[in-house]
Design a protein around this motif. Structure first.
Motif: not given
Length: 381
Positions: A318-345
């Motif tokens: 309903d556009l009454t709320r939003h969230f914005i946060a800056e960070g750093t992508l530390l690494r990409n991972e490829a664990k077999p027990d998660l959805c295929r694209t994985q990012q540690v931020i």
């Protein structure tokens, strides 16, 4: 620069001030900003037609002039009033009186005042936001199938979305897509989605993609990755707020966004693991194809994004709320027990992991954007 992409500057000047002296200040002040603009002077006949309209309050004693102009200006534009001032000749005092008058009447406005660097930066931001709003106005986004059953908080207020952003949500039956897929010989889901985009004149869509697993024994992960890279908004699971977040991002920043689930959170360090089985192909340096994680069938996309600054972004339905946060992508991972694209931020503000994600989140999906964009996004909303 075309007329509808310009910055227009209109002026307010008291008749008591010497025009020659005021013009000299005007030339010096506007020249110091280093921005491209059209100086309209006191002719407000085309006010509001450009990307951004600024009212340069050049002197004091202009409050009454503005009050007389106000009804005409409100008829021409619904945008906030941006009062530019150098501070010379009591212009700041007059701007404050004008802004107070606007606020008393529930009218939005802002005084743009400060160093040349600050003013130029502020005008640039406002211009980008105004251009993005022009881009959004008239946009048509498809909802192909209803939101997935588990998205119990991720619905949307169509009227508010249209009123605030000018976006129209178009409902498309999931069966229409399924029938289209069955009619294609190869690359079926991608081609069927392109057919729907053309038929309904869509700039993007969100797809109830899990229905494809049972209906056609395939996934939409790779077609969505391709379509996003082609410039469409292509969202997953019928998540309308996530689709809106992606659309706002593209209109303002011109980049794709990665729709992902937070899969693990460390409140002590601020590290978060985001994952999903598709990512826009224009966001990654390389990618691999695997099966879809939950079902083990079809095609999932394991994308590797360049490490570095990122922004995590989400708006509510309903556009009454939003969230914005800056960070750093530390690494990409490829664990077999998660959805295929994985990012540690790693979030800049680690307290947000607890105060927002673990206490007051806007649904589960969030959009990951390359680069730091908090200031621009905040001004958009």
């Amino acid at each position: 620069m075309t007329e509808n992409q310009t910055i227009a500057i209109y002026t307010l000047t008291s008749e008591l001030h010497d025009e020659k002296a005021v013009s000299a200040v005007t030339n010096e002040f506007l020249g110091s900003l280093g921005i491209e603009y059209q100086l309209k002077g006191s002719d407000y006949s085309d006010y509001g037609r450009q990307t951004l309209s600024l009212i340069y309050v050049r002197t004091g004693g202009t409050e009454g002039i503005f009050r007389r102009l106000l009804p005409e200006l409100q008829e021409k534009s619904t945008a906030p009033f941006y009062l530019l001032t150098s501070g010379k000749s009591n212009s700041l005092a007059a701007s404050m009186e004008i802004l107070s008058y606007l606020r008393q009447r529930g009218i939005q406005g802002e005084i743009i005042h400060g160093s040349s660097h600050y003013i130029a930066r502020r005008i640039t931001i406002l211009s980008k936001v105004a251009q993005a709003r022009q881009t959004l106005n008239g946009t048509r986004l498809g909802v192909i199938g209803e939101p997935s059953d588990w998205l119990i908080s991720s619905h949307a207020d169509k009227e508010k979305i249209n009123e605030r952003l000018g976006i129209t949500l178009v409902d498309v039956p999931i069966q229409e897509l399924i029938d289209g897929v069955k009619a294609e010989q190869e690359d079926a889901i991608y081609k069927a989605l392109k057919t729907i985009i053309a038929k309904y004149q869509l700039q993007g869509f969100t797809l109830r993609c899990f229905d494809l697993l049972t209906a056609v024994k395939d996934t939409g992960c790779l077609p969505l990755a391709r379509l996003n890279a082609e410039g469409y908004i292509a969202g997953c699971e019928g998540d309308i707020p996530a689709m809106l977040t992606m659309m706002i991002s593209r209109s303002l920043l011109g980049i794709s966004g990665f729709q992902a689930n937070p899969s693990a959170i460390n409140p002590e360090t601020g590290e978060m693991l985001f994952a999903h089985c598709t990512i826009p192909l224009d966001m990654v340096v390389r990618y691999e194809l695997d099966t879809h994680y939950e079902s083990g069938i079809g095609t999932g996309v394991r994308g590797y994004m360049k490490e570095g600054p990122v922004t995590v972004f989400k708006v509510s339905g309903d556009l009454t709320r939003h969230f914005i946060a800056e960070g750093t992508l530390l690494r990409n991972e490829a664990k077999p027990d998660l959805c295929r694209t994985q990012q540690v931020i790693l979030l800049k503000d680690k307290s947000l992991t607890k105060s927002y994600f673990l206490s007051n989140p806007i649904g589960n999906h969030h959009i990951i954007l390359p680069g730091h964009h908090q200031e621009l996004l905040e001004n958009m909303l």
